[in-house]
Design a protein around this motif. Structure first.
Motif, short mmCIF file in Angstrom:
data_model
loop_
_atom_site.label_atom_id
_atom_site.label_comp_id
_atom_site.label_asym_id
_atom_site.label_seq_id
_atom_site.Cartn_x
_atom_site.Cartn_y
_atom_site.Cartn_z
N ILE A 129 -23.04 31.67 -0.12
CA ILE A 129 -22.82 32.74 0.74
C ILE A 129 -22.22 32.42 2.25
O ILE A 129 -21.65 33.03 2.67
CB ILE A 129 -24.21 33.60 0.80
N GLN A 130 -22.70 31.11 2.75
CA GLN A 130 -22.09 30.77 3.90
C GLN A 130 -20.55 30.76 3.82
O GLN A 130 -19.83 31.43 4.85
CB GLN A 130 -22.49 29.43 4.50
N GLU A 131 -19.94 30.38 2.86
CA GLU A 131 -18.66 30.30 2.53
C GLU A 131 -17.92 31.32 2.43
O GLU A 131 -16.95 32.04 3.13
CB GLU A 131 -18.22 29.30 1.32
N PHE A 132 -18.68 32.44 1.61
CA PHE A 132 -18.15 33.75 1.53
C PHE A 132 -18.20 34.65 3.28
O PHE A 132 -17.11 35.25 3.17
CB PHE A 132 -19.43 34.73 0.70
N PHE A 133 -19.25 34.38 3.96
CA PHE A 133 -18.98 34.82 5.34
C PHE A 133 -18.09 34.22 6.15
O PHE A 133 -17.36 34.98 6.83
CB PHE A 133 -20.41 34.88 6.23
N ASN A 134 -17.82 33.11 5.84
CA ASN A 134 -16.57 32.24 6.58
C ASN A 134 -15.28 32.85 6.13
O ASN A 134 -14.43 32.81 7.07
CB ASN A 134 -16.55 30.76 6.25
N ASN A 135 -15.34 33.21 5.11
CA ASN A 135 -14.11 33.99 4.43
C ASN A 135 -13.77 35.56 4.89
O ASN A 135 -12.75 35.87 5.37
CB ASN A 135 -13.97 33.82 3.00
N VAL A 136 -14.98 36.17 4.83
CA VAL A 136 -14.79 37.59 5.08
C VAL A 136 -15.18 38.04 6.61
O VAL A 136 -14.90 39.24 7.04
CB VAL A 136 -15.55 38.44 4.28
N GLY A 137 -15.79 37.00 7.29
CA GLY A 137 -16.43 37.51 8.46
C GLY A 137 -15.11 38.00 9.63
O GLY A 137 -15.61 38.82 10.41
N GLY A 138 -14.20 37.28 9.41
CA GLY A 138 -13.01 37.63 10.40
C GLY A 138 -12.65 39.07 10.38
O GLY A 138 -11.81 39.58 11.46
N THR A 139 -12.94 39.89 9.36
CA THR A 139 -12.58 41.19 9.14
C THR A 139 -13.72 42.13 9.58
O THR A 139 -13.71 43.27 9.35
CB THR A 139 -12.19 41.43 7.74
N MET A 140 -14.77 41.60 10.07
CA MET A 140 -16.13 42.33 10.48
C MET A 140 -16.28 42.49 11.78
O MET A 140 -15.43 42.05 12.65
CB MET A 140 -17.17 41.51 9.61
N SER A 141 -17.23 43.35 12.03
CA SER A 141 -17.55 43.72 13.52
C SER A 141 -17.80 42.45 14.34
O SER A 141 -18.11 41.29 14.00
CB SER A 141 -18.66 44.71 13.61
N PHE A 142 -17.45 42.72 15.86
CA PHE A 142 -17.69 41.58 16.54
C PHE A 142 -19.02 41.04 16.46
O PHE A 142 -19.26 40.00 16.77
CB PHE A 142 -17.36 42.05 17.86
N THR A 143 -20.26 41.91 16.34
CA THR A 143 -21.53 41.54 16.53
C THR A 143 -21.90 40.56 15.27
O THR A 143 -22.61 39.64 15.39
CB THR A 143 -22.35 42.78 16.77
N THR A 144 -21.33 41.13 14.16
CA THR A 144 -21.37 40.42 12.96
C THR A 144 -20.77 39.01 13.14
O THR A 144 -21.19 37.89 12.62
CB THR A 144 -21.10 41.15 11.68
N ARG A 145 -19.50 39.11 13.59
CA ARG A 145 -18.72 37.68 13.77
C ARG A 145 -19.61 36.74 14.81
O ARG A 145 -19.79 35.45 14.44
CB ARG A 145 -17.47 38.13 14.38
N LEU A 146 -20.40 37.40 15.69
CA LEU A 146 -20.81 36.65 16.69
C LEU A 146 -22.14 36.02 15.88
O LEU A 146 -22.54 34.71 16.29
CB LEU A 146 -21.44 37.48 17.77
N ALA A 147 -22.96 36.61 15.20
CA ALA A 147 -24.00 36.27 14.47
C ALA A 147 -23.52 35.18 13.35
O ALA A 147 -24.61 34.18 13.30
CB ALA A 147 -24.74 37.16 13.67
N ILE A 148 -22.58 35.50 12.64
CA ILE A 148 -22.17 34.37 11.67
C ILE A 148 -21.68 33.22 12.36
O ILE A 148 -22.09 31.88 11.98
CB ILE A 148 -21.04 34.77 10.76
N ALA A 149 -20.91 33.09 13.41
CA ALA A 149 -20.58 32.02 14.28
C ALA A 149 -21.72 31.16 14.96
O ALA A 149 -21.42 30.07 15.26
CB ALA A 149 -19.23 32.26 15.25
N ASN A 150 -22.70 31.84 15.17
CA ASN A 150 -23.84 31.32 15.94
C ASN A 150 -25.13 31.38 15.00
O ASN A 150 -26.23 31.46 15.50
CB ASN A 150 -24.14 31.95 17.35
N LYS A 151 -24.94 30.79 13.90
CA LYS A 151 -26.11 31.08 13.07
C LYS A 151 -27.09 30.09 13.40
O LYS A 151 -28.43 30.52 13.27
CB LYS A 151 -25.75 30.80 11.49
N TRP A 152 -26.88 28.99 14.02
CA TRP A 152 -27.72 28.21 14.77
C TRP A 152 -28.88 28.98 15.60
O TRP A 152 -29.98 28.52 15.92
CB TRP A 152 -27.12 27.04 15.62
N LEU A 153 -28.27 30.00 16.41
CA LEU A 153 -29.35 30.67 17.37
C LEU A 153 -29.83 32.10 16.85
O LEU A 153 -30.56 32.44 17.16
CB LEU A 153 -28.29 30.84 18.72
#
Length: 513
Positions: A315-339
């Protein structure tokens, strides 16, 4: 006071650095880019005879019902005859045989026996059509001319044409099984026929395997076919089955593009009937705690305290693939999962479709108590269905049930086909890359991604003969059309069917080129 200001200043500096780091991480995160349309979609010529053959197959009501495929096989006999009569070249040019009476296997021999074979799956059985009314009751409808048809936005409450009419109208082919799974079965037979006509000789063996009881568990069909392959010592380089599809833009909340979902794993399954004991009797003198009241407490516990959500590597790979088409807040959360992992999981579990991707789901499906309005049953039972996330185990689910029912007098009984979640197939294989190449051929510009199939498929049974198992059907539909599978007014567009034939022909022809 000066010391306090100094501390506050340092806190502001740390916060600013943190915000800057989070923003940089978001803007530089390597989300997959939508493929650039370098070429137009291939020009696929229309073959009315192929549509006619498919339409005829939809007219045969190969319905599977009952326990473990205990159903009337008359229609399946007719279906086998229909395939043999309509695809003589496939029968003549392959080694073909039956498994357990109705499972069909075709082996198209390759020129290089050192190469591992590839396997394409489908199933001939369909679910019952239901009792929804029919709008147009004509039985024989075959209109190939296209007409402008409005996009489907909601699941139909009635069939446009009888469910076993095989009607061809309005640019569509109607019938139970059009999407699940006769469309794939017939497109595979058409693809192989065309390659044989062209004189193509595959380098590796190509197998087709069609089950006949997938809708009721596949124990007599796919299980037996897979066991037969295992006995023969076969190991497949790739297994292709149903599962993911191409969903049109807007079909998945938050994803702003067409996306091809390639199932690289599927969830496990456990259904438990929980019997709750209590005092029975007449409703005029009820106990302080009835069996049905206790059952309600347990059901509430199971819904309120579900198994923990987790973002698996798939699912992490899924979000890495589709995340670029999602809202900024969702991209921010995916890119900074550590936080922001907790916040991301909290958001994902609020939506039915994304919740199913990140946790073992809990579904209360059945309940039985008293048959009388004034009778207290001494025993109330309910059924809870769990769909296991890869990484969770049947043992863990059983422990979860035990914890939820602690302190109550209950009996827990497993029903249906309990099974672990499947293994996860990798995306770095030739088998996966061929899917991506085939998609770009017929649907250029579509974003592709690995995905978790939440339903069950026959593919699961073939883990004993391959590590590379992928679940994907090459048609593009919207969410309403997707929901017509197993529901009312199932159909496939003629355009989608033609593209399916081309796609499978492309995979067979180019796997070793």
């Amino acid at each position: 006071m000066k010391a306090v200001r100094k501390i506050l200043l340092w806190l502001l500096i740390i916060l600013a650095v943190l915000i800057g780091f989070v923003l940089i991480k978001t803007f530089t995160y390597s989300f997959k880019k939508i493929p650039v349309n370098q070429a137009e979609a291939v020009n696929i010529s229309r073959d009315d005879s192929a549509i006619y053959r498919f339409s005829g197959g939809l007219k045969i009501p190969t319905v599977s019902t009952g326990e473990l495929g205990d159903f009337d096989y008359t229609s399946f006999d007719a279906f086998k005859r229909y395939l043999r009569n309509n695809y003589p070249l496939v029968y003549q040019q392959t080694e073909n045989y039956e498994v357990n009476g109705y499972g069909l296997v075709f082996k198209w021999k390759g020129t290089n026996p050192a190469l591992k074979p590839i396997l394409f799956l489908s199933h001939m059985d369909v679910v019952p059509p239901g009792d929804a009314p029919v709008k147009n009751k004509e039985e024989q409808i075959f209109r190939l001319q296209d007409k402008a048809v409005p996009a489907v936005t909601a699941v139909a409450k009635e069939w446009d044409y009888p469910p076993f009419s095989g009607a061809v109208a309005n640019g569509r082919i109607y019938g139970r099984g059009a999407l699940d799974m006769k469309g794939m079965l017939f497109s595979l037979m058409e693809s192989m026929t065309r390659l044989i006509k062209e004189g193509y000789a595959p380098k590796r063996d190509i197998y087709l395997a069609f089950g006949f009881d997938e809708e009721v568990g596949g124990r007599k069909g796919a299980v037996k076919i897979a066991e037969d392959f295992k006995k023969k010592g076969l190991e497949f380089d790739a297994v292709y089955d149903e599962g993911g599809v191409i969903l049109e833009k807007g079909s998945i909340g938050g994803i702003d593009t067409d996306v091809a979902l390639i199932g690289c794993a599927e969830k496990g399954f456990l259904s438990a009937r929980i019997k709750v004991k209590g005092l029975g009797g007449h409703s005029s003198m009820p106990p302080l705690e009835s069996a049905i009241g206790k059952a309600a407490i347990l059901m509430q516990r199971l819904e309120d305290n579900q198994m923990k959500p987790v973002i698996t590597p798939l699912i992490q790979e899924f979000f890495n693939n589709v995340g670029g088409t999602m809202s900024f807040t969702t991209r921010l959360a995916i890119a900074n999962k550590w936080l922001l992992k907790k916040a991301l999981l909290s958001q994902l579990t609020k939506n039915n479709s994304t919740n199913a991707l990140v946790r073992t789901t809990t579904a209360l499906t059945m309940m039985k108590g008293s048959d009388g309005t004034n009778v207290l049953s001494p025993e109330v039972s309910f059924v809870v269905n769990f769909r296991l996330l890869p990484g969770n185990t049947v043992k863990e689910v059983k422990e979860h049930i035990a914890n939820a029912t602690k302190g109550f007098d209950v009996e827990v009984e497993e029903i249906d086909n309990t099974r672990e979640a499947s293994a996860v197939s990798q995306t770095s294989t030739k088998a996966y890359q061929m899917i991506e190449a085939g998609i770009q051929k017929v649907f250029p510009g579509v974003l592709t991604t690995p995905y978790l199939t939440v339903g069950g498929t026959d593919a699961y049974k073939y883990q004993i003969v391959s590590k590379n198992i992928y679940r994907f059907i090459p048609f593009k539909i919207n969410s309403a059309e997707q929901q017509s599978i197993h529901s009312t007014n199932e159909y496939i567009s003629i355009g989608n069917y033609e593209k399916m034939i081309y796609y499978f022909k492309y995979i067979m022809q180019n796997y070793d080129n």
